[in-house]
Motif scaffolding. Structure first.
Motif, mmCIF file in Angstrom:
data_model
loop_
_atom_site.group_PDB
_atom_site.id
_atom_site.type_symbol
_atom_site.label_atom_id
_atom_site.label_comp_id
_atom_site.label_asym_id
_atom_site.label_seq_id
_atom_site.Cartn_x
_atom_site.Cartn_y
_atom_site.Cartn_z
ATOM 1 N N LEU A 19 0.874 -1.150 0.000
ATOM 2 C CA LEU A 19 0.000 0.000 0.000
ATOM 3 C C LEU A 19 0.923 1.215 0.000
ATOM 4 O O LEU A 19 2.105 1.070 0.334
ATOM 5 C CB LEU A 19 -0.917 -0.005 1.226
ATOM 6 N N ASN A 20 0.519 2.351 -0.455
ATOM 7 C CA ASN A 20 -0.792 2.872 -0.730
ATOM 8 C C ASN A 20 -1.094 2.938 -2.228
ATOM 9 O O ASN A 20 -1.757 3.862 -2.689
ATOM 10 C CB ASN A 20 -0.903 4.273 -0.123
ATOM 11 N N SER A 21 -0.594 1.993 -2.958
ATOM 12 C CA SER A 21 -0.936 1.923 -4.370
ATOM 13 C C SER A 21 -2.366 1.404 -4.520
ATOM 14 O O SER A 21 -2.944 0.818 -3.602
ATOM 15 C CB SER A 21 0.035 0.998 -5.103
ATOM 16 N N ILE A 22 -2.927 1.632 -5.693
ATOM 17 C CA ILE A 22 -4.248 1.101 -6.028
ATOM 18 C C ILE A 22 -4.118 0.357 -7.354
ATOM 19 O O ILE A 22 -3.791 0.977 -8.370
ATOM 20 C CB ILE A 22 -5.303 2.213 -6.150
ATOM 21 N N PRO A 23 -4.330 -0.972 -7.352
ATOM 22 C CA PRO A 23 -4.697 -1.817 -6.215
ATOM 23 C C PRO A 23 -3.500 -2.118 -5.340
ATOM 24 O O PRO A 23 -2.356 -2.054 -5.793
ATOM 25 C CB PRO A 23 -5.185 -3.098 -6.909
ATOM 26 N N PRO A 24 -3.742 -2.481 -4.080
ATOM 27 C CA PRO A 24 -2.637 -2.919 -3.230
ATOM 28 C C PRO A 24 -2.131 -4.280 -3.713
ATOM 29 O O PRO A 24 -2.848 -5.038 -4.364
ATOM 30 C CB PRO A 24 -3.273 -3.014 -1.844
ATOM 31 N N THR A 25 -0.894 -4.601 -3.377
ATOM 32 C CA THR A 25 -0.247 -5.810 -3.897
ATOM 33 C C THR A 25 -0.646 -7.009 -3.043
ATOM 34 O O THR A 25 0.163 -7.562 -2.285
ATOM 35 C CB THR A 25 1.282 -5.628 -3.910
ATOM 36 N N CYS A 26 -1.898 -7.429 -3.199
ATOM 37 C CA CYS A 26 -2.444 -8.504 -2.369
ATOM 38 C C CYS A 26 -2.790 -9.746 -3.161
ATOM 39 O O CYS A 26 -3.345 -10.700 -2.610
ATOM 40 C CB CYS A 26 -3.677 -8.007 -1.606
ATOM 41 N N ASP A 27 -2.498 -9.756 -4.455
ATOM 42 C CA ASP A 27 -2.645 -10.953 -5.278
ATOM 43 C C ASP A 27 -1.685 -10.836 -6.456
ATOM 44 O O ASP A 27 -1.070 -9.778 -6.678
ATOM 45 C CB ASP A 27 -4.093 -11.166 -5.738
ATOM 46 N N VAL A 28 -1.543 -11.904 -7.203
ATOM 47 C CA VAL A 28 -0.568 -11.921 -8.283
ATOM 48 C C VAL A 28 -0.897 -10.913 -9.386
ATOM 49 O O VAL A 28 0.020 -10.247 -9.901
ATOM 50 C CB VAL A 28 -0.403 -13.348 -8.832
#
Length: 444
Positions: free
Chosen positions: A95-104
């Motif tokens: 974070l704080n990017s959009i989208p957060p790096t929570c999947d491949v």
């Protein structure tokens, strides 16, 4: 025949300072010889008498905010700031990017965004949020360096915190493949119970983030790490009261490490004026006595490393017009200034550049498995920093490479000027095209 030989009367390597000639070929260090040794190279350079050759720093806590919030920062501006500050490797927070790096897919987008902008080498953390346990192993296989989680609201809605049950589930999954969980450790219930910040009083803001919240959250992480066997790291330690907890856990065999940041080691609550929201960060900058105990934690090794927690925003989000600590964004921009800020304070306390490099290059590289970074050794990447350790300068926020000209260091006189940064054996030219590489966990 080598591409380059760098000769310096002061080189920080192997836990000491020494005179040496450093030979470089194809971006790697291939020779470490006495200063006057005869070495064949296409180019030979001698550092000035007042310069020290350091390994490039590794900053494993940087919020680049790209894509999605590039008005806050971006890979071009962040990596230029890193290079200007002697940092040759950063690891970007999920974070704080959009989208957060929570999947491949989000990681793929992040890498695509960064690949044409990176002036230094860049790796990526994944995120652990509610519901994404099935995504953790695929992210590991895709090369993230570990996973960040929050135990209270992160400040952005798209990266929610883990409750106790979710934290345990994430830790059990991460432990199954020997991954690393890095934790923003403040207890949500303690924060909710505290007096909420409202207005320009820094004391009121400090009261709203009590050290008990940090202490209890760290203990929770230790207890679950002991139970699950998960490798854990405590981010941005601000409360010195957690140091005995960390020391005991480590003595008990819990695999735990910890970091702190330049702002906790430089500033103190007593000097922060009311309304000076450029100092707002979470957890907060605490009292001078607490700061000195953090330095003691570095001295005895309880705290392993110092990283920036570069968390920029646009100037308007800091609410300088109202000075309201309750509504201002909490984050400090310091990526370019970490080395001189720490050297300024460290030398006052009897530390050396060997200590600084252990905290800011070696330890972050070791923690993240960057086996060719953070040291001047044979076979390592020729990522180097040329520092004039006795030269002073006054920080001007408008002269920094950061996208937004706001930092609590503005106007502060620091010691230690970065005169050059080398990436893969070549000087970084901020006016040229970027040459940084994207890093994958475990690669050499």
């Amino acid at each position: 025949m080598m591409d380059l030989v760098l000769r310096a009367r002061r080189v920080v390597r192997g836990g000491a300072e020494q005179a040496a000639a450093i030979g470089i070929r194809d971006g790697r260090i291939v020779a470490i010889s006495p200063y006057d040794a005869e070495l064949d190279a296409a180019t030979e350079l001698h550092l000035a008498h007042d310069e020290v050759l350091l390994p490039g720093l590794v900053d494993s806590h940087v919020h680049v905010n790209d894509p999605g919030r590039t008005d806050w920062e971006g890979f071009t501006s962040a990596t230029k700031a890193a290079a200007a500050g002697g940092v040759t490797t950063i690891i970007d927070m999920p974070l704080n990017s959009i989208p957060p790096t929570c999947d491949v897919p989000a990681l793929t987008l992040k890498r695509k965004t960064a690949e044409t902008q990176a002036y230094v080498d860049v790796g990526f953390w994944g995120g652990a949020i509610p519901g994404n346990v099935p995504e953790l192993r695929p992210l590991h296989d895709a090369g993230v360096f570990g996973y960040k989680c929050f135990l209270l609201h992160s400040g952005v809605d798209e990266f929610p915190p883990l409750d106790a049950t979710q934290l345990e589930a994430a830790m059990r999954e991460i432990a199954s493949f020997d991954g690393l969980l890095i934790v923003h450790a403040e207890d949500a219930h303690r924060i909710d119970e505290a007096t909420q910040p409202d207005g320009a009083s820094y004391e009121a803001f400090l009261d709203s983030r009590p050290r008990t919240a940090e202490n209890e959250a760290v203990q929770q992480v230790i207890d679950l790490a002991r139970e699950t066997g998960c490798r854990v790291h405590i981010l941005h330690v601000s409360s010195a009261e957690v140091l005995p907890l960390l020391a005991k856990a480590r003595a008990d065999g819990v695999r735990i490490s910890a970091e702190t940041c330049p702002h906790y080691l430089t500033f103190d609550a007593e000097e922060i004026p009311d309304g000076a929201t450029q100092y707002k960060c979470c957890p907060p900058i605490r009292e001078a006595a607490n700061r000195e105990l953090l330095w003691d934690g570095l001295r005895d090794g309880t705290i392993d490393q110092i990283v920036s927690d570069h968390s920029p925003s646009t100037i308007d989000l800091k609410h300088l017009d109202t000075g309201d600590f309750g509504t201002a964004w909490g984050g400090i921009a310091s990526l370019q200034l970490g080395l001189p800020a720490i050297w300024t304070e460290a030398r006052r306390r009897g530390f050396t550049l060997v200590d600084v490099i252990r905290w800011m290059a070696e330890a972050p590289a070791d923690q993240t498995g960057l086996s060719t970074k953070g040291r001047i050794e044979l076979g390592y990447d020729a990522d180097l920093c040329v520092l004039a350790p006795d030269e002073t300068f006054t920080v001007n926020a408008y002269q920094l490479q950061h996208k937004n000209a706001i930092t609590p260091y503005d106007g502060r006189t620091l010691t230690g000027v970065v005169r050059g940064t080398w990436l893969h054996g070549v000087p970084v030219d901020l006016a040229a095209d970027p040459r940084g590489r994207l890093l994958t966990r475990g690669e050499r």
